[in-house]
Scaffold this motif. Structure first.
Motif, PDB file in Angstrom:
ATOM      1  N   LEU A  20       0.729  -1.263  -0.178  1.00  0.00           N
ATOM      2  CA  LEU A  20      -0.072   0.032   0.024  1.00  0.00           C
ATOM      3  C   LEU A  20       0.947   1.202  -0.019  1.00  0.00           C
ATOM      4  O   LEU A  20       0.464   2.145  -0.498  1.00  0.00           O
ATOM      5  N   ALA A  21       1.937   1.120   0.701  1.00  0.00           N
ATOM      6  CA  ALA A  21       2.968   2.355   0.786  1.00  0.00           C
ATOM      7  C   ALA A  21       3.291   2.515  -0.824  1.00  0.00           C
ATOM      8  O   ALA A  21       3.751   3.808  -0.954  1.00  0.00           O
ATOM      9  N   LYS A  22       3.587   1.523  -1.661  1.00  0.00           N
ATOM     10  CA  LYS A  22       3.854   1.981  -2.946  1.00  0.00           C
ATOM     11  C   LYS A  22       2.862   2.321  -3.662  1.00  0.00           C
ATOM     12  O   LYS A  22       2.942   3.108  -4.796  1.00  0.00           O
ATOM     13  N   GLN A  23       1.696   2.214  -3.257  1.00  0.00           N
ATOM     14  CA  GLN A  23       0.486   2.790  -4.105  1.00  0.00           C
ATOM     15  C   GLN A  23      -0.083   4.017  -3.406  1.00  0.00           C
ATOM     16  O   GLN A  23      -1.203   4.299  -3.594  1.00  0.00           O
ATOM     17  N   ARG A  24       0.544   4.533  -2.364  1.00  0.00           N
ATOM     18  CA  ARG A  24       0.135   5.728  -1.758  1.00  0.00           C
ATOM     19  C   ARG A  24      -0.563   6.933  -2.597  1.00  0.00           C
ATOM     20  O   ARG A  24      -1.520   7.581  -1.966  1.00  0.00           O
ATOM     21  N   ARG A  25      -0.018   7.249  -3.751  1.00  0.00           N
ATOM     22  CA  ARG A  25      -0.538   8.210  -4.533  1.00  0.00           C
ATOM     23  C   ARG A  25      -1.922   7.878  -5.374  1.00  0.00           C
ATOM     24  O   ARG A  25      -2.551   8.759  -5.511  1.00  0.00           O
ATOM     25  N   ARG A  26      -2.203   6.618  -5.173  1.00  0.00           N
ATOM     26  CA  ARG A  26      -3.618   6.191  -5.503  1.00  0.00           C
ATOM     27  C   ARG A  26      -4.779   6.545  -4.393  1.00  0.00           C
ATOM     28  O   ARG A  26      -6.097   6.286  -4.441  1.00  0.00           O
ATOM     29  N   LEU A  27      -4.163   6.729  -3.068  1.00  0.00           N
ATOM     30  CA  LEU A  27      -4.974   6.781  -1.891  1.00  0.00           C
ATOM     31  C   LEU A  27      -4.954   8.269  -1.459  1.00  0.00           C
ATOM     32  O   LEU A  27      -4.228   9.011  -1.582  1.00  0.00           O
ATOM     33  N   SER A  28      -6.282   8.453  -0.708  1.00  0.00           N
ATOM     34  CA  SER A  28      -6.465   9.886  -0.356  1.00  0.00           C
ATOM     35  C   SER A  28      -5.536  10.127   0.843  1.00  0.00           C
ATOM     36  O   SER A  28      -4.927  11.265   1.110  1.00  0.00           O
ATOM     37  N   ALA A  29      -5.268   9.021   1.726  1.00  0.00           N
ATOM     38  CA  ALA A  29      -4.599   9.191   2.693  1.00  0.00           C
ATOM     39  C   ALA A  29      -4.254   7.605   3.305  1.00  0.00           C
ATOM     40  O   ALA A  29      -4.849   6.756   2.990  1.00  0.00           O
ATOM     41  N   LEU A  30      -2.922   7.614   3.879  1.00  0.00           N
ATOM     42  CA  LEU A  30      -2.525   6.242   4.377  1.00  0.00           C
ATOM     43  C   LEU A  30      -1.944   6.332   5.685  1.00  0.00           C
ATOM     44  O   LEU A  30      -1.162   7.186   6.033  1.00  0.00           O
ATOM     45  N   ARG A  31      -2.487   5.457   6.932  1.00  0.00           N
ATOM     46  CA  ARG A  31      -1.861   5.475   8.206  1.00  0.00           C
ATOM     47  C   ARG A  31      -1.731   3.983   8.461  1.00  0.00           C
ATOM     48  O   ARG A  31      -2.137   3.066   7.966  1.00  0.00           O
ATOM     49  N   LEU A  32      -0.611   3.705   9.401  1.00  0.00           N
ATOM     50  CA  LEU A  32      -0.481   2.544   9.935  1.00  0.00           C
ATOM     51  C   LEU A  32      -0.891   2.587  11.362  1.00  0.00           C
ATOM     52  O   LEU A  32      -0.430   3.641  12.306  1.00  0.00           O
ATOM     53  N   VAL A  33      -1.510   1.732  12.071  1.00  0.00           N
ATOM     54  CA  VAL A  33      -1.418   1.582  13.458  1.00  0.00           C
ATOM     55  C   VAL A  33      -1.246   0.191  13.919  1.00  0.00           C
ATOM     56  O   VAL A  33      -1.563  -0.917  13.534  1.00  0.00           O
ATOM     57  N   HIS A  34      -0.386   0.087  14.918  1.00  0.00           N
ATOM     58  CA  HIS A  34      -0.293  -1.003  15.741  1.00  0.00           C
ATOM     59  C   HIS A  34      -0.553  -1.131  17.008  1.00  0.00           C
ATOM     60  O   HIS A  34      -0.473  -0.266  17.755  1.00  0.00           O
TER      61      HIS A  34
END
Length: 212
Positions: A20-34
């Protein structure tokens, strides 16, 4: 979409987060939660590993710490799962999509465990690929991929992940099934896990089941 990745640090969620990080330009926003369950002595180190990876991928990251309270008769695994999903639902923003890393083998193993427990038709339904969840949605984009494919991706991209030592403890039902039972099934019926996962999908959509 706005995407929140449930990032445990294991190989499955590492592959998912990396893809998903590689495709982030196709997303409005990206976050990771652990989610740190605090059940392992190394859990703090796992959180640090996830934070380092998120920084390397330049993706916003947050650690959530679970307060696990077992109900009477509830297994530790179930209590941890309930606590995890409660935290993830609370962290989700309105309309955001929570993305988790369950894959085809997980789907098949879940169906087998439910059969062994005597679950009814509802209990045999598959994990949905997309469904409402909390104030947003939950998606499982890896359900069409086997564990071996995910591990191949991780090795091919030289990813780093953490290994939970309890994954090899066969007194846990899923670990016993994975280590002892599934290899025998696959030896006798090659591709059986794929077929079982597909059957789980059919149970979740009765209209697709054969009437023969």
């Amino acid at each position: 979409p706005q995407v929140l990745v449930a990032y445990s640090g294991g190989v499955d969620s590492t592959v998912l987060a990396h893809a998903l990080a590689k495709q982030r330009r196709r997303l409005s926003a990206l976050r990771l939660v652990h989610v740190d369950h605090g059940l392992q002595s190394a859990s703090a180190e796992w959180s640090k590993h996830c934070a380092r990876q998120a920084r390397a991928w330049r993706v916003p990251f947050k650690t959530l710490r679970a307060d696990i309270r077992r109900k009477r008769g509830e297994s530790p695994e179930a209590a941890a799962r309930d606590a995890r999903y409660a935290l993830l639902a609370a962290a989700l923003q309105t309309g955001e999509v929570l993305v988790t890393a369950q894959h085809e083998d997980d789907q098949a193993e879940t169906l087998l465990l439910q059969l062994f427990r005597g679950a009814g038709v509802a209990g045999l339904a598959a994990m949905p690929a997309f469904a409402p969840f909390g104030p947003g949605y939950i998606a499982r984009p890896l359900l069409g991929f086997a564990r071996a494919q995910i591990e191949e991706y991780a090795r091919g991209h030289r990813l780093r992940w953490v290994e939970d030592p309890t994954n090899i403890e066969t007194h846990f039902a899923r670990n016993y099934l994975r280590a002892k039972v599934v290899p025998l099934i696959e030896k006798q019926w090659f591709g059986a896990m794929h077929s079982i996962a597909r059957t789980a999908g059919a149970w979740s959509n009765p209209a697709s089941c054969s009437t023969n």
